[in-house]
Design a protein around this motif. Structure first.
Motif, PDB file in Angstrom:
ATOM      1  N   LEU A 176      31.149  43.850  47.327  1.00 20.55           N
ATOM      2  CA  LEU A 176      31.451  43.612  45.880  1.00 20.55           C
ATOM      3  C   LEU A 176      30.241  42.780  45.164  1.00 20.55           C
ATOM      4  CD1 LEU A 176      34.919  42.436  46.555  1.00 20.55           C
ATOM      5  CD2 LEU A 176      34.438  44.755  45.750  1.00 20.55           C
TER       6      LEU A 176
ATOM      7  N   LYS B 201      41.469  36.285  44.044  1.00 20.22           N
ATOM      8  CA  LYS B 201      41.426  36.892  42.826  1.00 20.22           C
ATOM      9  C   LYS B 201      41.874  38.268  42.924  1.00 20.22           C
ATOM     10  CE  LYS B 201      38.207  37.184  39.078  1.00 20.22           C
ATOM     11  NZ  LYS B 201      38.913  36.152  38.124  1.00 20.22           N
ATOM     12  N   THR B 202      41.576  38.926  43.946  1.00 21.72           N
ATOM     13  CA  THR B 202      41.911  40.388  43.953  1.00 21.72           C
ATOM     14  C   THR B 202      43.336  40.756  43.936  1.00 21.72           C
ATOM     15  OG1 THR B 202      41.600  42.543  45.054  1.00 21.72           O
ATOM     16  CG2 THR B 202      42.021  40.840  46.406  1.00 21.72           C
ATOM     17  N   LYS B 203      43.765  41.616  43.096  1.00 22.21           N
ATOM     18  CA  LYS B 203      44.831  42.396  42.873  1.00 22.21           C
ATOM     19  C   LYS B 203      45.228  43.482  43.744  1.00 22.21           C
ATOM     20  CE  LYS B 203      46.224  39.517  39.683  1.00 22.21           C
ATOM     21  NZ  LYS B 203      44.934  38.646  39.381  1.00 22.21           N
ATOM     22  N   ASN B 204      44.448  43.878  44.503  1.00 25.24           N
ATOM     23  CA  ASN B 204      44.608  44.986  45.469  1.00 25.24           C
ATOM     24  C   ASN B 204      44.935  44.703  46.735  1.00 25.24           C
ATOM     25  OD1 ASN B 204      43.264  46.846  47.507  1.00 25.24           O
ATOM     26  ND2 ASN B 204      42.751  48.059  45.834  1.00 25.24           N
TER      27      ASN B 204
ATOM     28  N   ASP C 215      37.063  44.724  40.485  1.00 26.97           N
ATOM     29  CA  ASP C 215      38.263  45.028  41.515  1.00 26.97           C
ATOM     30  C   ASP C 215      38.753  46.287  41.227  1.00 26.97           C
ATOM     31  OD1 ASP C 215      40.662  44.188  43.086  1.00 26.97           O
ATOM     32  OD2 ASP C 215      41.320  42.615  41.843  1.00 26.97           O
TER      33      ASP C 215
ATOM     34  N   VAL D   9      41.559  47.329  41.919  1.00 29.32           N
ATOM     35  CA  VAL D   9      42.854  47.175  41.759  1.00 29.32           C
ATOM     36  C   VAL D   9      43.849  48.409  40.950  1.00 29.32           C
ATOM     37  CG1 VAL D   9      43.152  45.498  39.919  1.00 29.32           C
ATOM     38  CG2 VAL D   9      45.158  45.790  41.319  1.00 29.32           C
TER      39      VAL D   9
ATOM     40  N   VAL E 223      37.601  36.095  47.200  1.00 32.64           N
ATOM     41  CA  VAL E 223      38.003  37.589  46.967  1.00 32.64           C
ATOM     42  C   VAL E 223      39.446  37.592  47.135  1.00 32.64           C
ATOM     43  CG1 VAL E 223      37.761  40.021  47.565  1.00 32.64           C
ATOM     44  CG2 VAL E 223      35.714  38.584  47.252  1.00 32.64           C
TER      45      VAL E 223
ATOM     46  N   LEU F 244      42.650  45.336  49.655  1.00 31.45           N
ATOM     47  CA  LEU F 244      41.361  44.323  49.566  1.00 31.45           C
ATOM     48  C   LEU F 244      41.854  42.908  50.215  1.00 31.45           C
ATOM     49  CD1 LEU F 244      38.314  44.015  49.315  1.00 31.45           C
ATOM     50  CD2 LEU F 244      38.851  43.842  46.894  1.00 31.45           C
ATOM     51  N   LYS F 245      42.975  42.607  49.386  1.00 34.58           N
ATOM     52  CA  LYS F 245      43.653  41.188  49.712  1.00 34.58           C
ATOM     53  C   LYS F 245      43.671  41.170  51.164  1.00 34.58           C
ATOM     54  CE  LYS F 245      46.285  39.221  46.937  1.00 34.58           C
ATOM     55  NZ  LYS F 245      45.681  37.935  46.474  1.00 34.58           N
TER      56      LYS F 245
ATOM     57  N   TYR G  62      35.387  33.448  42.346  1.00 34.07           N
ATOM     58  CA  TYR G  62      36.726  33.274  41.448  1.00 34.07           C
ATOM     59  C   TYR G  62      35.943  33.282  40.079  1.00 34.07           C
ATOM     60  CZ  TYR G  62      41.414  32.824  40.386  1.00 34.07           C
ATOM     61  OH  TYR G  62      42.823  33.084  39.831  1.00 34.07           O
TER      62      TYR G  62
END
Length: 618
Positions: free
Chosen positions: A378, A345-348, A450, A452, A342, A351-352, A444
């Motif tokens: 998730l 992969k996440t753009k948030n 997500d 994001v 996570v 969350l990252k 992934y």
């Protein structure tokens, strides 16, 4: 972090300390046994600062805190009497509610949870000593080794003494009597009767002597019965002598009874369980390992993993090793890998950050932040973790990895799996690496929803709002009064912030902004709001009206409610308040005045609900 503030909020939201029958904590959770779970506010608890999530399972109300749980637990002891050793009989009776499975898990977790920290530390030390001796870095005959081995092994050797304390706390028995009973089982002359094979009897009743060092079941059974016997004695014996007569009866009855009955039953039961599990893993270690590797985190979520903790400890006591626990390690590293997937992969951004910190925490065996905060929420990453755990568990089971001490699975506790010759340890390393990588890659590839885009949009919207001017609408109808003319220096001096006042002609207050109710005073005379753009507003109806204690006021909102401009907040009787001798002039204060470059009040002499009253310039 203000742990005492968090502790007060938690105690309040579980229904107050009078609603708490008992409380223990493990590595990440506060485990409450509540008298009435309907009195607890689970929703607000989950939104409380410092709380990761709340689970109700196994007869317990579990508040997941994370790594700071010892500090919060200690703070609860400071702000309440919940951690007092003495509990009323009422609390014990209430704690018995629930089905047999729930009550059993509650008992097991209450007894073993306090030991997990020191058990992990001692287990790590024991594992490091195994590595040091296997590589000839340390001689087993050296005094250095003897001292360190005593430090690592004393917990396990004297386990009956420690379990006597935790069991007595759970069942409200006398801890010192319980310790004395446990001490008798380990007394040198009693140990000699077993080691030398002396035929033993008690007034003609045959006694089967056994080794009680490191045992689990005998002392738990003994202390449970002892606590019942104590309560009976205390009811029947006169107060003037019961303080020493009750312990006398307990010792005379319980020590022989334990040696004659509970000892053999407990030891033989423990041996039978150990044999059954060894047989199961012997039949197909690959399948057994895969099942445990896949299901361990599911067992943790529902709190039923506690049923296996005594089994792990008992296996080490009986055989000097445990072949069941290693497969659970795969599950821990699998969820760690899923959280890492996570993170990649996440753009948030939020969350990252959460996934990154949860990954690090999970590597050391604390998986709750990763599971509850990331993978389970998730969904797909959690499933990826189950698959990775199954593969890793199968590899570990097939390798025949053993645990030689107790401790929560994690990077620091890997030494507990390194035994003589290191057999099975390479399989463990391969298994946990496979579990981590498979879970991360699957997470992934499978992806997840997500947040994001939505979050970025919200952040952008919030940024635009923060950069624009904000309007605060009038919450009342009436005559506009300059704040300097309010007959209360707390307001007129602007010590609480800039603003304006209204002498109302209608006894109702509506929301001047779209936002959230942050403070709803019990006396109903005042209310605090924060707008969606961040303006903090206090509406105080009248001067010194707090002394009315809510009389002549009717509140229509609660703390935490979301409100729109014009929503009714409260009503009040203007004439009755005046007749009671109080002024109804109402200050509207911007309490975070320093956040704005300019605050401009209306120049009109009167106002109506939902007319612009104040402009805030950022």
């Amino acid at each position: 972090m203000d742990y005492e503030k968090i502790a007060r909020e938690i105690v309040d939201l579980v229904g107050g300390e009078k609603n708490v029958a008992s409380l223990v904590h493990c590595a990440t959770r506060l485990r409450f046994t509540l008298k009435d779970e309907t009195k607890a506010n689970k929703g607000k608890l989950e939104n409380t600062e410092g709380v990761i999530t709340v689970k109700v399972s196994g007869g317990q109300f579990q508040v997941v805190i994370g790594n700071t749980v010892p500090e919060v637990y200690s703070a609860i002891g400071k702000v309440s009497n919940i951690l007092s050793d003495s509990k009323s009989s009422e609390s014990t009776d209430e704690g018995k509610k629930g089905n047999i499975v729930g009550r059993t898990i509650d008992v097991i977790s209450s007894i073993f949870a306090p030991l997990l920290g020191v058990m992990a530390g001692a287990g790590i030390l024991k594992g490091l000593l195994l590595i040091a001796t296997n590589f000839n870095w340390l001689d087993t005959e050296s005094t250095t080794y003897i001292i360190l081995f005593a430090a690592s092994d004393s917990l396990f050797y004297f386990l009956p003494l420690i379990l006597a304390v935790t069991t007595a706390r759970k069942f409200e028995g006398n801890m010192f009597t319980a310790l004395t009973v446990a001490g008798a089982l380990l007394y040198p002359s009693i140990v000699s009767l077993h080691s030398e094979g002396v035929a033993t009897d008690f007034f003609g009743i045959p006694v089967t002597m056994m080794s009680y060092s490191s045992t689990v079941i005998p002392i738990i059974l003994s202390v449970i019965v002892m606590s019942k016997l104590e309560k009976l004695c205390n009811r029947l014996i006169h107060e003037s002598v019961k303080n020493f007569v009750t312990p006398l009866i307990s010792l005379v009855v319980m020590v022989p009874l334990t040696l004659i009955v509970f000892g053999p039953i407990g030891v033989n039961t423990g041996n039978a369980i150990a044999d059954a599990l060894v047989t199961a893993f012997g039949f197909s270690p690959l399948i057994a390992g895969a099942i445990l590797g896949a299901s361990w985190q599911l067992l943790v979520i529902f709190g039923v993993h506690w049923g296996l903790v005594p089994v792990f400890i008992n296996n080490v006591a009986v055989y000097g090793r445990d072949g069941v626990k290693p497969a659970a390690t795969a599950s821990v590293f699998a969820q760690t890998g899923a959280a890492f997937g996570v993170f990649l992969k996440t753009k948030n951004k939020k969350l990252k950050a959460l996934a990154g910190s949860a990954t690090i925490t999970a590597l050391f065996g604390i998986t709750e932040p990763a599971v509850y905060g990331v993978t389970l929420r998730l969904k797909r990453p959690f499933i990826a973790g189950i698959i990775g755990g199954a593969v890793g568990g199968a590899i570990i089971g097939h390798a025949g990895t053993q645990a030689f001490a107790s401790g929560a699975p994690g990077l620091l506790t890997l030494p507990i799996f390194y035994g003589p010759g290191g057999e099975g340890f390479p399989g463990l390393i391969i298994g946990i690496v496979a579990a981590f990588l498979i879970s991360a890659v699957l997470t992934y590839i499978l992806g997840f929803e997500d947040p994001v885009e939505e979050t970025e949009a919200n952040d952008e919207s919030k940024e635009i709002k923060e950069k624009s001017d904000e309007k605060v609408y009038s919450p009342l109808s009436g005559k506009v009064v300059a704040l300097a003319d309010v007959p209360d220096p707390a307001f007129s001096s602007e010590a609480m912030g800039k603003g304006i006042a209204i002498d109302p002609t209608v006894g109702r207050v509506v929301s001047p902004v779209a936002g959230t109710v942050t403070v709803a005073f019990k006396t109903k005379h005042a209310i605090g709001l924060v707008s969606d753009s961040g303006a903090e507003i206090l509406i105080h109806v009248g001067i010194d009206t707090v002394q009315l204690d809510g009389k002549f006021f009717t509140s229509h909102v609660n703390q935490g409610d979301k409100v729109a401009v014009g929503d009714l907040l409260l009503e009040f009787d203007i004439e009755e308040i005046k007749q009671a001798g109080y002024k109804v002039v109402t200050p509207i204060i911007i309490t975070n005045t320093s956040s704005y470059t300019e605050i401009t009040a209306t120049e009109t002499s009167s106002t109506s609900e939902k007319e612009v009253l104040v402009r805030l310039n950022v």
